[in-house]
Design an enzyme around this catalytic site. Structure first.
Site, PDB file in Angstrom:
ATOM      1  N   GLN A   1       0.824  -1.211   0.000  1.00 49.88           N
ATOM      2  CA  GLN A   1       0.000   0.000   0.000  1.00 49.88           C
ATOM      3  C   GLN A   1       0.860   1.263   0.000  1.00 49.88           C
ATOM      4  O   GLN A   1       2.059   1.213   0.239  1.00 49.88           O
ATOM      5  CB  GLN A   1      -0.943   0.001   1.214  1.00 49.88           C
ATOM      6  CG  GLN A   1      -0.245  -0.329   2.533  1.00 49.88           C
ATOM      7  CD  GLN A   1      -1.144  -1.027   3.543  1.00 49.88           C
ATOM      8  OE1 GLN A   1      -2.357  -0.950   3.454  1.00 49.88           O
ATOM      9  NE2 GLN A   1      -0.545  -1.684   4.519  1.00 49.88           N
TER      10      GLN A   1
ATOM     11  N   HIS B   1      -8.543   2.621  19.765  1.00 47.64           N
ATOM     12  CA  HIS B   1      -7.989   1.404  20.359  1.00 47.64           C
ATOM     13  C   HIS B   1      -8.715   0.982  21.636  1.00 47.64           C
ATOM     14  O   HIS B   1      -8.836  -0.206  21.906  1.00 47.64           O
ATOM     15  CB  HIS B   1      -6.480   1.574  20.591  1.00 47.64           C
ATOM     16  CG  HIS B   1      -5.714   1.684  19.309  1.00 47.64           C
ATOM     17  ND1 HIS B   1      -4.978   2.789  18.961  1.00 47.64           N
ATOM     18  CD2 HIS B   1      -5.611   0.832  18.258  1.00 47.64           C
ATOM     19  CE1 HIS B   1      -4.434   2.593  17.758  1.00 47.64           C
ATOM     20  NE2 HIS B   1      -4.801   1.427  17.319  1.00 47.64           N
TER      21      HIS B   1
ATOM     22  N   GLY C   1      -2.937 -12.530   7.447  1.00 51.21           N
ATOM     23  CA  GLY C   1      -3.841 -12.959   8.515  1.00 51.21           C
ATOM     24  C   GLY C   1      -4.821 -14.034   8.078  1.00 51.21           C
ATOM     25  O   GLY C   1      -5.170 -14.924   8.864  1.00 51.21           O
TER      26      GLY C   1
ATOM     27  N   ASP D   1      -7.877  -5.578  13.385  1.00 50.79           N
ATOM     28  CA  ASP D   1      -7.608  -4.143  13.275  1.00 50.79           C
ATOM     29  C   ASP D   1      -7.074  -3.889  11.865  1.00 50.79           C
ATOM     30  O   ASP D   1      -5.879  -3.743  11.650  1.00 50.79           O
ATOM     31  CB  ASP D   1      -6.576  -3.731  14.338  1.00 50.79           C
ATOM     32  CG  ASP D   1      -6.280  -2.242  14.286  1.00 50.79           C
ATOM     33  OD1 ASP D   1      -6.987  -1.512  13.568  1.00 50.79           O
ATOM     34  OD2 ASP D   1      -5.321  -1.814  14.963  1.00 50.79           O
TER      35      ASP D   1
ATOM     36  N   ASP E   1     -10.032  -0.646   5.589  1.00 50.29           N
ATOM     37  CA  ASP E   1     -11.465  -0.718   5.272  1.00 50.29           C
ATOM     38  C   ASP E   1     -11.867  -2.011   4.563  1.00 50.29           C
ATOM     39  O   ASP E   1     -11.036  -2.656   3.928  1.00 50.29           O
ATOM     40  CB  ASP E   1     -11.849   0.483   4.394  1.00 50.29           C
ATOM     41  CG  ASP E   1     -11.780   1.773   5.186  1.00 50.29           C
ATOM     42  OD1 ASP E   1     -11.744   1.701   6.425  1.00 50.29           O
ATOM     43  OD2 ASP E   1     -11.763   2.844   4.563  1.00 50.29           O
TER      44      ASP E   1
END
Ligand code: AG3
Length: 283
Positions: A36, A67, A143, A160, A163
């Site tokens: 990214q 958080h 993940g 976490d 989008d």
């Protein structure tokens, strides 16, 4: 798009022309990671600003407003969260909050983008030693793949991510929720950030529906997060005999919190009428 040289401002443009922005003193740098585009700014009033693919990840002053509600409601609702998995969260803020719980024996964090972690460690006052905690195990991996392949079991899984559009899309799929459910212990809680209800409505409702197909119970709550289109959504999936509407006040008292208020846990579930209507409309 985001950085406006003339105005000296960074603006995140959401769908439908909705914007959230900060006046900035300077752009610290911009780089393309393997996954990214990463930008870092010094803002006028909120410390450093971390941006990924044009979207605000956090501002140093106020990041706890994200958080705290992401971590503490599930950690306090679980009777004894010892093993925690964090997917994403490269800045270390989620890990830091998880490690504040004395029950935690192992906190495994799986971040796909090593560069986000390295830059956060170097420039941001966020992790505050979390990566060095002996209970923390940090790995650079995908993940989705990790969760599919691991033989570990977790009491709490926290996603976490960026989008629910683009690279993180798979983290909002029914298939992913199934592998999370499988890797939760007999009593387990899953939480994911879930975007804005009025800017990513379809993505949110799709995720809610998919979670309802997998988990024993699913909860929606929203929270005003500094730096994001407010309020921001969170989705919680429950496995087994755990009540997400009740938390352990004894453990809560030991945490000094600023944004999330354990004494008012039940207020998390209040929502505007249109949101309740939208959620009730999903079958
Ligand atoms: N995780 C990103 C939440 C999504 C923000 N989206 C947006 N601004 N469009 C935050 C990382 C903090 N640990």
């Amino acid at each position: 798009m985001g950085f406006n040289e003339k105005e000296r401002a960074f603006i995140e443009w959401y769908p439908r022309g909705y914007g959230v922005g900060f006046k900035v003193k300077e752009k610290l740098f911009e780089t393309q990671t393997k996954y990214q585009r990463l930008e870092l700014y010094e803002t006028e009033g909120f410390g450093k600003l971390l941006v990924l693919d044009g979207t605000v990840q956090l501002v140093e002053v106020g990041e706890e407003s994200y958080h705290e509600p992401l971590v503490h409601p599930v950690m306090l609702a679980h009777p004894n969260p010892r093993r925690v998995l964090i997917i994403g969260g490269g800045d270390g803020g989620t890990l830091r909050e998880v490690l504040r719980h004395e029950t935690v024996e192992r906190a495994i964090m799986v971040e796909i983008d090593e560069m986000v972690m390295e830059i956060s460690k170097l420039y941001l006052n966020v992790a505050r030693g979390a990566f060095e905690d002996p209970r923390a195990e940090v790995m650079v991996d995908d993940g989705v793949k990790y969760l599919r392949e691991t033989e570990e079991q977790f009491d709490v899984i926290i996603v976490d991510s960026t989008d629910p559009v683009g690279p993180a899309k798979l983290l909002f799929s029914e298939e992913f929720y199934r592998s999370a459910y499988e890797k939760l212990s007999e009593k387990g809680l899953y939480i994911t950030q879930a975007g804005s209800v009025y800017l990513f409505t379809n993505e949110l409702l799709d995720a809610y529906r998919a979670m309802k197909n997998v988990f024993d119970r699913v909860y929606y709550f929203s929270f005003p997060v500094i730096g994001y289109a407010s309020p921001w959504s969170f989705l919680v999936g429950v496995k087994g005999d755990v009540d997400f509407t009740k938390i352990d006040m004894e453990r809560a008292k030991k945490l000094e919190l600023y944004y999330y208020d354990p004494e008012r846990h039940e207020t998390l579930f209040q929502m505007p009428k249109y949101v309740r209507d939208l959620l009730e409309g999903t079958q």
